[in-house]
Design a protein around this motif. Structure first.
Motif, short mmCIF file in Angstrom:
data_model
loop_
_atom_site.label_atom_id
_atom_site.label_comp_id
_atom_site.label_asym_id
_atom_site.label_seq_id
_atom_site.Cartn_x
_atom_site.Cartn_y
_atom_site.Cartn_z
N GLU A 196 -10.30 -4.87 -13.80
CA GLU A 196 -10.69 -4.24 -12.55
C GLU A 196 -9.60 -3.39 -11.91
O GLU A 196 -9.86 -2.27 -11.49
N ALA A 197 -8.41 -3.95 -11.77
CA ALA A 197 -7.41 -3.27 -10.95
C ALA A 197 -5.99 -3.70 -11.30
O ALA A 197 -5.76 -4.77 -11.83
N THR A 198 -5.06 -2.81 -10.96
CA THR A 198 -3.65 -3.17 -10.98
C THR A 198 -3.09 -2.86 -9.60
O THR A 198 -3.59 -1.99 -8.89
N MET A 199 -2.06 -3.59 -9.22
CA MET A 199 -1.46 -3.40 -7.92
C MET A 199 0.02 -3.73 -8.03
O MET A 199 0.41 -4.59 -8.82
N SER A 200 0.82 -3.02 -7.27
CA SER A 200 2.22 -3.39 -7.18
C SER A 200 2.63 -3.34 -5.71
O SER A 200 2.07 -2.58 -4.93
N PHE A 201 3.58 -4.17 -5.36
CA PHE A 201 4.14 -4.10 -4.01
C PHE A 201 5.64 -4.27 -4.09
O PHE A 201 6.16 -4.92 -5.00
N SER A 202 6.34 -3.64 -3.16
CA SER A 202 7.80 -3.63 -3.22
C SER A 202 8.41 -3.44 -1.84
O SER A 202 7.74 -3.03 -0.90
N TYR A 203 9.69 -3.74 -1.77
CA TYR A 203 10.49 -3.43 -0.58
C TYR A 203 11.87 -3.01 -1.06
O TYR A 203 12.27 -3.28 -2.20
N SER A 204 12.61 -2.32 -0.20
CA SER A 204 13.98 -1.93 -0.53
C SER A 204 14.75 -1.73 0.77
O SER A 204 14.40 -2.32 1.78
N ASN A 205 15.75 -0.89 0.76
CA ASN A 205 16.49 -0.52 1.97
C ASN A 205 17.54 -1.55 2.37
O ASN A 205 17.53 -2.05 3.47
N GLU A 265 17.39 -4.60 4.90
CA GLU A 265 17.00 -4.45 6.30
C GLU A 265 15.56 -3.96 6.42
O GLU A 265 15.11 -3.60 7.50
N ASP A 266 14.84 -3.93 5.32
CA ASP A 266 13.51 -3.35 5.32
C ASP A 266 12.49 -4.29 5.95
O ASP A 266 12.47 -5.48 5.66
N GLN A 267 11.64 -3.72 6.79
CA GLN A 267 10.54 -4.47 7.38
C GLN A 267 9.21 -3.94 6.87
O GLN A 267 8.17 -4.27 7.42
N GLU A 268 9.25 -3.12 5.83
CA GLU A 268 8.01 -2.57 5.28
C GLU A 268 7.83 -2.98 3.83
O GLU A 268 8.78 -3.05 3.07
N ILE A 269 6.58 -3.22 3.49
CA ILE A 269 6.22 -3.48 2.10
C ILE A 269 5.29 -2.36 1.68
O ILE A 269 4.33 -2.04 2.38
N GLU A 270 5.60 -1.76 0.56
CA GLU A 270 4.80 -0.65 0.03
C GLU A 270 3.87 -1.17 -1.05
O GLU A 270 4.30 -1.84 -1.98
N PHE A 271 2.59 -0.84 -0.93
CA PHE A 271 1.59 -1.21 -1.93
C PHE A 271 1.12 0.04 -2.68
O PHE A 271 0.91 1.09 -2.06
N LEU A 272 0.95 -0.09 -3.97
CA LEU A 272 0.26 0.93 -4.77
C LEU A 272 -0.86 0.21 -5.49
O LEU A 272 -0.65 -0.85 -6.06
N TYR A 273 -2.05 0.80 -5.46
CA TYR A 273 -3.23 0.14 -6.01
C TYR A 273 -4.00 1.12 -6.89
O TYR A 273 -4.18 2.27 -6.52
N PHE A 294 -4.57 4.31 -4.34
CA PHE A 294 -4.01 4.58 -3.01
C PHE A 294 -2.66 3.89 -2.87
O PHE A 294 -2.30 3.02 -3.66
N GLY A 295 -1.96 4.31 -1.86
CA GLY A 295 -0.71 3.67 -1.48
C GLY A 295 -0.75 3.40 0.01
O GLY A 295 -1.37 4.16 0.77
N TYR A 310 -0.66 5.63 4.87
CA TYR A 310 -1.72 5.38 3.90
C TYR A 310 -2.08 6.69 3.23
O TYR A 310 -2.14 7.72 3.89
N GLY A 311 -2.29 6.65 1.94
CA GLY A 311 -2.73 7.86 1.24
C GLY A 311 -3.49 7.47 -0.01
O GLY A 311 -3.22 6.45 -0.63
N SER A 312 -4.49 8.28 -0.35
CA SER A 312 -5.26 7.97 -1.56
C SER A 312 -5.15 9.12 -2.54
O SER A 312 -4.63 10.19 -2.23
N GLY A 313 -5.67 8.88 -3.75
CA GLY A 313 -5.65 9.92 -4.77
C GLY A 313 -4.33 10.05 -5.49
O GLY A 313 -3.98 11.10 -6.00
N TYR A 314 -3.54 8.97 -5.51
CA TYR A 314 -2.29 9.00 -6.28
C TYR A 314 -2.63 9.06 -7.77
O TYR A 314 -3.78 8.95 -8.16
N MET A 315 -1.66 9.12 -8.59
CA MET A 315 -1.87 9.12 -10.04
C MET A 315 -2.78 10.30 -10.44
O MET A 315 -3.91 10.11 -10.83
N THR A 316 -2.28 11.49 -10.23
CA THR A 316 -2.98 12.74 -10.57
C THR A 316 -4.35 12.85 -9.91
O THR A 316 -5.30 13.35 -10.50
N GLY A 317 -4.44 12.36 -8.69
CA GLY A 317 -5.65 12.53 -7.92
C GLY A 317 -6.83 11.68 -8.34
O GLY A 317 -7.95 11.91 -7.92
N ALA A 318 -6.60 10.69 -9.18
CA ALA A 318 -7.70 9.83 -9.64
C ALA A 318 -8.30 9.10 -8.46
O ALA A 318 -7.59 8.64 -7.58
#
Length: 142
Positions: free
Chosen positions: A116-125, A128-136, A68-69, A56-64
């Motif tokens: 209000e918001a935009t969000m994307s979610f994705s998987y790859s790999n 065989e991927d068991q993870e979904i990545e969110f960006l909000y 978060f992701g 988990y991390g916040s402040g993506y997109m030039t620290g705005a």
């Protein structure tokens, strides 16, 4: 060498459920954790039954602020159908699908919730991927 091969065979024999059970979850902190708790986690649990946040991390997109992701681990391999089900869960929360792209081994969906918001979610790999990545991104805080 024999031990290494035995270890590799043992690792290869693990099921997605085994890998999920061995994964440690991280703790959410920060201003965006309520969004995860109220919007993202319920949708993930509706589709997958259970989930763990692995990073988990916040402040993506030039620290705005308001961005978060987060990566969510699930107990099986992610499929394109899962992305469709997740998109439906978010539609029920007032999001509209802006774009979606699914290939044989990866996929992503972008959503928007009014002004209000935009969000994307994705998987790859390679399927065989068991993870979904969110960006909000919270548009209200910019």
């Amino acid at each position: 060498n024999v031990r290494r091969y035995a270890d590799e065979a043992k690792e290869a024999a693990k099921t997605p459920e085994d890998k999920y059970n061995e994964t440690k979850a991280t703790t959410l902190i920060g201003e965006m954790s309520p969004v995860v708790a109220s919007e993202i986690e319920p949708a993930m649990k509706a589709v997958f039954g259970k989930t763990k946040i692995t990073s988990y991390g916040s402040g993506y997109m030039t620290g705005a602020s308001g961005t978060f992701g987060a990566n969510f681990m699930i107990p099986r391999v992610v499929t394109a159908e899962d992305l469709n089900k997740l998109a439906l869960e978010f539609k029920g929360k007032g999001y509209t699908v802006v774009s979606s792209s699914v290939e044989a081994e990866s996929g992503s969906v972008s959503l928007m919730k009014g002004e209000e918001a935009t969000m994307s979610f994705s998987y790859s790999n390679s399927g065989e991927d068991q993870e979904i990545e969110f960006l909000y991104w919270s548009l209200a805080t910019e």
